[in-house]
Design a protein around this motif. Structure first.
Motif, PDB file in Angstrom:
ATOM      1  N   UNK A  14      67.603 104.679  18.088  1.00 12.59           N
ATOM      2  CA  UNK A  14      66.359 104.543  18.841  1.00 12.59           C
ATOM      3  C   UNK A  14      65.187 105.144  18.081  1.00 12.59           C
ATOM      4  N   UNK A  15      64.008 104.594  18.372  1.00 13.82           N
ATOM      5  CA  UNK A  15      62.732 105.162  17.929  1.00 13.82           C
ATOM      6  C   UNK A  15      62.080 105.781  19.148  1.00 13.82           C
ATOM      7  N   UNK A  16      61.603 107.013  18.988  1.00 13.01           N
ATOM      8  CA  UNK A  16      61.043 107.790  20.089  1.00 13.01           C
ATOM      9  C   UNK A  16      59.571 108.063  19.807  1.00 13.01           C
ATOM     10  N   UNK A  17      58.752 108.069  20.844  1.00 11.14           N
ATOM     11  CA  UNK A  17      57.329 108.339  20.715  1.00 11.14           C
ATOM     12  C   UNK A  17      56.981 109.693  21.316  1.00 11.14           C
ATOM     13  N   UNK A  18      56.276 110.522  20.523  1.00 15.81           N
ATOM     14  CA  UNK A  18      55.714 111.776  21.033  1.00 15.81           C
ATOM     15  C   UNK A  18      54.251 111.545  21.354  1.00 15.81           C
ATOM     16  N   UNK A  19      53.867 111.810  22.593  1.00 15.65           N
ATOM     17  CA  UNK A  19      52.479 111.665  23.021  1.00 15.65           C
ATOM     18  C   UNK A  19      51.738 112.979  22.790  1.00 15.65           C
ATOM     19  N   UNK A  20      50.733 112.959  21.933  1.00 23.49           N
ATOM     20  CA  UNK A  20      49.983 114.165  21.610  1.00 23.49           C
ATOM     21  C   UNK A  20      49.172 114.669  22.797  1.00 23.49           C
ATOM     22  N   UNK A  21      48.802 113.781  23.712  1.00 27.30           N
ATOM     23  CA  UNK A  21      47.934 114.174  24.820  1.00 27.30           C
ATOM     24  C   UNK A  21      48.642 115.029  25.855  1.00 27.30           C
ATOM     25  N   UNK A  22      49.936 114.768  26.085  1.00 28.95           N
ATOM     26  CA  UNK A  22      50.650 115.537  27.110  1.00 28.95           C
ATOM     27  C   UNK A  22      51.960 116.148  26.609  1.00 28.95           C
ATOM     28  N   UNK A  23      52.197 116.061  25.283  1.00 33.48           N
ATOM     29  CA  UNK A  23      53.364 116.703  24.671  1.00 33.48           C
ATOM     30  C   UNK A  23      54.683 116.236  25.292  1.00 33.48           C
ATOM     31  N   UNK A  24      54.788 114.927  25.532  1.00 33.99           N
ATOM     32  CA  UNK A  24      56.007 114.367  26.086  1.00 33.99           C
ATOM     33  C   UNK A  24      56.639 113.392  25.086  1.00 33.99           C
ATOM     34  N   UNK A  25      57.930 113.155  25.257  1.00 29.55           N
ATOM     35  CA  UNK A  25      58.631 112.189  24.411  1.00 29.55           C
ATOM     36  C   UNK A  25      59.247 111.102  25.283  1.00 29.55           C
ATOM     37  N   UNK A  26      59.138 109.855  24.826  1.00 24.03           N
ATOM     38  CA  UNK A  26      59.706 108.717  25.541  1.00 24.03           C
ATOM     39  C   UNK A  26      60.284 107.744  24.528  1.00 24.03           C
ATOM     40  N   UNK A  27      61.310 107.007  24.910  1.00 19.89           N
ATOM     41  CA  UNK A  27      61.872 105.985  24.034  1.00 19.89           C
ATOM     42  C   UNK A  27      60.844 104.885  23.793  1.00 19.89           C
ATOM     43  N   UNK A  28      60.693 104.486  22.549  1.00 16.69           N
ATOM     44  CA  UNK A  28      59.794 103.387  22.187  1.00 16.69           C
ATOM     45  C   UNK A  28      60.579 102.109  21.942  1.00 16.69           C
ATOM     46  N   UNK A  29      61.691 102.205  21.232  1.00 17.25           N
ATOM     47  CA  UNK A  29      62.509 101.027  20.952  1.00 17.25           C
ATOM     48  C   UNK A  29      63.973 101.422  20.858  1.00 17.25           C
ATOM     49  N   UNK A  30      64.810 100.643  21.528  1.00 20.46           N
ATOM     50  CA  UNK A  30      66.252 100.848  21.467  1.00 20.46           C
ATOM     51  C   UNK A  30      66.937  99.548  21.864  1.00 20.46           C
ATOM     52  N   UNK A  31      67.795  98.999  21.005  1.00 18.33           N
ATOM     53  CA  UNK A  31      68.193  99.463  19.671  1.00 18.33           C
ATOM     54  C   UNK A  31      67.049  99.314  18.672  1.00 18.33           C
ATOM     55  N   UNK A  32      67.218  99.944  17.508  1.00 16.27           N
ATOM     56  CA  UNK A  32      66.127  99.992  16.541  1.00 16.27           C
ATOM     57  C   UNK A  32      66.615  99.818  15.106  1.00 16.27           C
ATOM     58  N   UNK A  33      67.698  99.081  14.924  1.00 17.81           N
ATOM     59  CA  UNK A  33      68.187  98.802  13.583  1.00 17.81           C
ATOM     60  C   UNK A  33      68.670 100.025  12.838  1.00 17.81           C
TER      61      UNK A  33
END
Length: 304
Positions: A67-86
């Motif tokens: 998976x590729x995960x996204x960290x949001x700089x505005x609220x310091x949270x992490x969420x999945x961006x893409x899964x599966x991700x090669x």
């Protein structure tokens, strides 16, 4: 957060005081006054490949979990961006906002558009499977440099590389065939980063525990190889002063002359990669084992 991490982070600031007492105040100035290493999350298996987008958010990979995960700089949270991700490893954004990914599942280089449509950019070299693209840097001309070591993956059926060497490649803009730019007996070419003026490229031979620096020619070729540091690096970044950040045992920072100016300890067995994030690019974003960390800096990145 486990107890050992809590204890480490609590004592981390004391190490800065100790360094100052040894007359290294100038070194400590790259870290913001009073800043502490902050654990964002430790809910992953192995984090890698951080890349900042134009808003300052950071995307990184959790390769074992595909998976590729996204960290949001505005609220310091992490969420999945893409899964599966090669089985993506290293990441880097191009100037159009697409995310380049070293897609290790099938030894490919991907371009992931903003709508998450995937284009396979490279799937072979001279009709042979790549070893396993690892890390990526894009130059001012939208040319792509990538390292191609061989780390045997559990999801592969093959056990030996098809390529005869472990190289660094360059894919010029608007072309479909990469060319070899480093082919001189690297054990495991890994971390790679260039300077914003497009004149200098740093490449780690992580197997040999060496990092080299090259001049970049107008056509993208590399010349004037020099030893930069007697240590390898899994991933790396640079700041606006030209300091180079290498990873492995925490984060070790060198100035442009190759002189070590700081070590940032991280409470993990291995620190895989590092980049700058946040709207001001002054947040050092660190991927290490099952965790990601941030640290406020007095210097900033140079991506945009």
């Amino acid at each position: 957060m486990n107890y050992s991490k809590q204890l480490f982070l609590g004592l981390w600031g004391l190490s800065l005081v100790s360094l100052s007492c040894e007359g290294q105040k100038k070194v400590d100035d790259i870290v913001a006054k009073g800043a502490e290493l902050t654990l964002v999350s430790d809910t992953f298996e192995f984090t890698e490949g951080p890349a900042m987008d134009k808003s300052g958010d950071v995307y990184f990979t959790d390769q074992p979990n595909d998976r590729i995960v996204k960290w949001s700089a505005s609220d310091n949270t992490v969420t999945d961006y893409m899964k599966p991700a090669g089985r993506a490893n290293g990441l880097y954004f191009d100037d159009e906002g697409s995310l380049l990914a070293a897609a290790d599942e099938k030894n490919e280089l991907w371009r992931i558009a903003t709508d998450k449509k995937v284009t396979v950019v490279i799937d072979n070299f001279e009709k042979k499977k790549l070893n396993g693209p690892n890390d990526i840097w894009v130059d001012q001309k939208e040319g792509v440099y990538f390292t191609d070591p061989f780390y045997k993956r559990s999801w592969w059926q093959h056990t030996e590389p098809e390529q005869s060497a472990r190289r660094v490649y360059y894919l010029a803009a608007n072309t479909s065939e990469p060319r070899v730019v480093i082919d001189d007996n690297y054990e495991q070419p890994n971390g790679i980063i260039g300077t914003p003026d497009g004149k200098t490229l740093y490449v780690s031979d992580n197997g040999a525990k060496k990092t080299y620096v090259y001049d970049i020619s107008k056509n993208g070729d590399l010349t004037n190889k020099k030893l930069f540091a007697d240590m390898g690096s899994d991933g790396m970044t640079v700041d606006h002063l030209g300091n180079v950040y290498l990873t492995g045992d925490g984060v070790t920072v060198f100035n442009k002359k190759g002189e070590q100016i700081k070590h940032i300890p991280v409470p993990e067995n291995w620190t895989a990669n590092v980049t700058f994030g946040g709207p001001k690019q002054n947040i050092l974003f660190i991927t290490a084992m099952d965790s990601v960390y941030t640290l406020e800096m007095n210097v900033h990145g140079v991506r945009y």
